[in-house]
Design a protein around this motif. Structure first.
Motif, short mmCIF file in Angstrom:
data_model
loop_
_atom_site.label_atom_id
_atom_site.label_comp_id
_atom_site.label_asym_id
_atom_site.label_seq_id
_atom_site.Cartn_x
_atom_site.Cartn_y
_atom_site.Cartn_z
N ASP A 106 0.75 -1.10 -0.02
CA ASP A 106 0.08 0.02 0.18
C ASP A 106 0.88 1.38 -0.06
OD1 ASP A 106 -2.25 -1.72 0.25
OD2 ASP A 106 -2.47 -1.49 2.57
N ILE A 107 2.05 1.09 -0.06
CA ILE A 107 2.82 2.14 0.33
C ILE A 107 3.45 2.52 -1.17
CG2 ILE A 107 5.02 3.25 1.31
CD1 ILE A 107 5.01 1.00 3.47
N LYS A 108 3.36 3.76 -1.46
CA LYS A 108 3.66 4.43 -2.79
C LYS A 108 4.34 5.81 -2.47
CE LYS A 108 0.91 1.23 -5.24
NZ LYS A 108 1.33 0.04 -4.62
N PRO A 109 5.17 6.24 -3.46
CA PRO A 109 5.96 7.34 -3.28
C PRO A 109 4.78 8.58 -3.57
CG PRO A 109 7.09 5.99 -4.94
CD PRO A 109 5.81 5.58 -4.39
N GLY A 110 4.91 9.62 -2.45
CA GLY A 110 4.16 10.60 -2.86
C GLY A 110 3.14 10.70 -1.73
N ILE A 111 2.76 9.52 -1.01
CA ILE A 111 1.69 9.53 -0.10
C ILE A 111 1.99 10.13 1.13
CG2 ILE A 111 0.38 7.51 -1.16
CD1 ILE A 111 1.54 5.93 1.50
N ARG A 112 1.11 10.81 1.88
CA ARG A 112 1.72 11.27 3.31
C ARG A 112 1.13 10.30 4.48
NH1 ARG A 112 3.63 16.20 3.79
NH2 ARG A 112 2.50 16.52 5.59
N ILE A 113 2.19 10.47 5.42
CA ILE A 113 2.14 9.25 6.50
C ILE A 113 2.52 9.87 7.67
CG2 ILE A 113 2.74 7.21 4.86
CD1 ILE A 113 5.45 8.79 7.13
N ARG A 172 5.80 11.94 14.03
CA ARG A 172 6.04 12.93 12.91
C ARG A 172 5.09 12.66 11.64
NH1 ARG A 172 11.37 15.64 13.72
NH2 ARG A 172 11.10 15.99 16.07
N ILE A 173 5.00 13.84 10.95
CA ILE A 173 4.24 13.61 9.66
C ILE A 173 5.30 13.72 8.46
CG2 ILE A 173 2.57 14.53 8.18
CD1 ILE A 173 0.91 15.30 10.58
N GLY A 174 5.06 12.83 7.54
CA GLY A 174 5.87 13.18 6.35
C GLY A 174 5.50 12.61 4.93
N LYS A 175 6.31 12.55 4.07
CA LYS A 175 5.98 12.05 2.72
C LYS A 175 6.88 10.94 2.27
CE LYS A 175 6.58 14.67 -0.71
NZ LYS A 175 6.17 15.91 -1.89
N VAL A 176 6.47 9.96 1.84
CA VAL A 176 7.11 8.67 1.21
C VAL A 176 8.00 9.32 -0.08
CG1 VAL A 176 7.09 6.55 0.25
CG2 VAL A 176 5.76 7.08 2.10
N ILE A 177 9.22 9.29 -0.26
CA ILE A 177 10.22 9.40 -1.17
C ILE A 177 10.14 8.24 -2.12
CG2 ILE A 177 12.30 10.35 -2.15
CD1 ILE A 177 10.36 12.65 -0.71
N ALA A 178 10.43 7.02 -1.51
CA ALA A 178 10.70 5.95 -2.23
C ALA A 178 10.40 4.57 -1.40
CB ALA A 178 12.17 5.93 -2.78
N ASP A 185 1.57 4.98 9.29
CA ASP A 185 -0.10 4.96 9.15
C ASP A 185 -0.34 6.15 8.27
OD1 ASP A 185 -0.28 3.35 11.42
OD2 ASP A 185 0.04 5.04 12.72
N PRO A 186 -1.11 5.92 7.13
CA PRO A 186 -1.56 6.72 6.35
C PRO A 186 -2.40 8.01 6.85
CG PRO A 186 -2.81 4.89 6.00
CD PRO A 186 -1.90 4.65 7.23
N ILE A 187 -2.25 9.08 6.33
CA ILE A 187 -3.20 10.29 7.05
C ILE A 187 -3.93 10.98 5.85
CG2 ILE A 187 -1.66 10.60 9.06
CD1 ILE A 187 -0.24 13.24 7.32
N GLU A 188 -4.69 11.88 6.02
CA GLU A 188 -5.51 12.38 5.37
C GLU A 188 -4.82 13.60 4.71
OE1 GLU A 188 -8.62 11.81 4.32
OE2 GLU A 188 -8.67 9.91 5.65
N LEU A 189 -5.32 14.41 3.71
CA LEU A 189 -4.34 15.39 3.03
C LEU A 189 -3.98 16.45 3.96
CD1 LEU A 189 -6.31 15.80 -0.32
CD2 LEU A 189 -4.24 14.72 0.11
#
Length: 78
Positions: free
Chosen positions: A5-12, A25-31, A62-66
């Motif tokens: 389920d993890i794809k580059p660009g999603i917020r986690i 901490r909140i971040g964005k998946v790069i790779a 954990d995925p988060i909303e926009l």
């Protein structure tokens, strides 16, 4: 979170009390994949708006909303 389920660009969000010290901490998946140079081989490379990128295991994400902030803005601790 499942590895598939993890794809580059999603917020986690990194799970609280993660061993890296960046829990919550909140971040964005790069790779996603296998990375050299660390004890953890499979995970997600995450940008948490710090001067470093970190590799986190899929179970600790954990995925988060926009992001409620407009583009170009980020939260940080002072």
């Amino acid at each position: 979170m499942q590895f598939e389920d993890i794809k580059p660009g999603i917020r986690i969000r990194i799970t609280t009390n993660h061993s890296s010290g960046y829990g919550g901490r909140i971040g964005k998946v790069i790779a996603v994949g296998t990375f050299e140079g660390g004890p953890k081989r499979i995970g997600a490379l995450v940008d948490i708006n710090e001067p470093c990128l970190i590799v986190i295991e899929p179970d600790d994400l954990d995925p988060i909303e926009l992001d409620p902030l407009p583009p170009g803005w980020a939260e940080f601790e002072v």
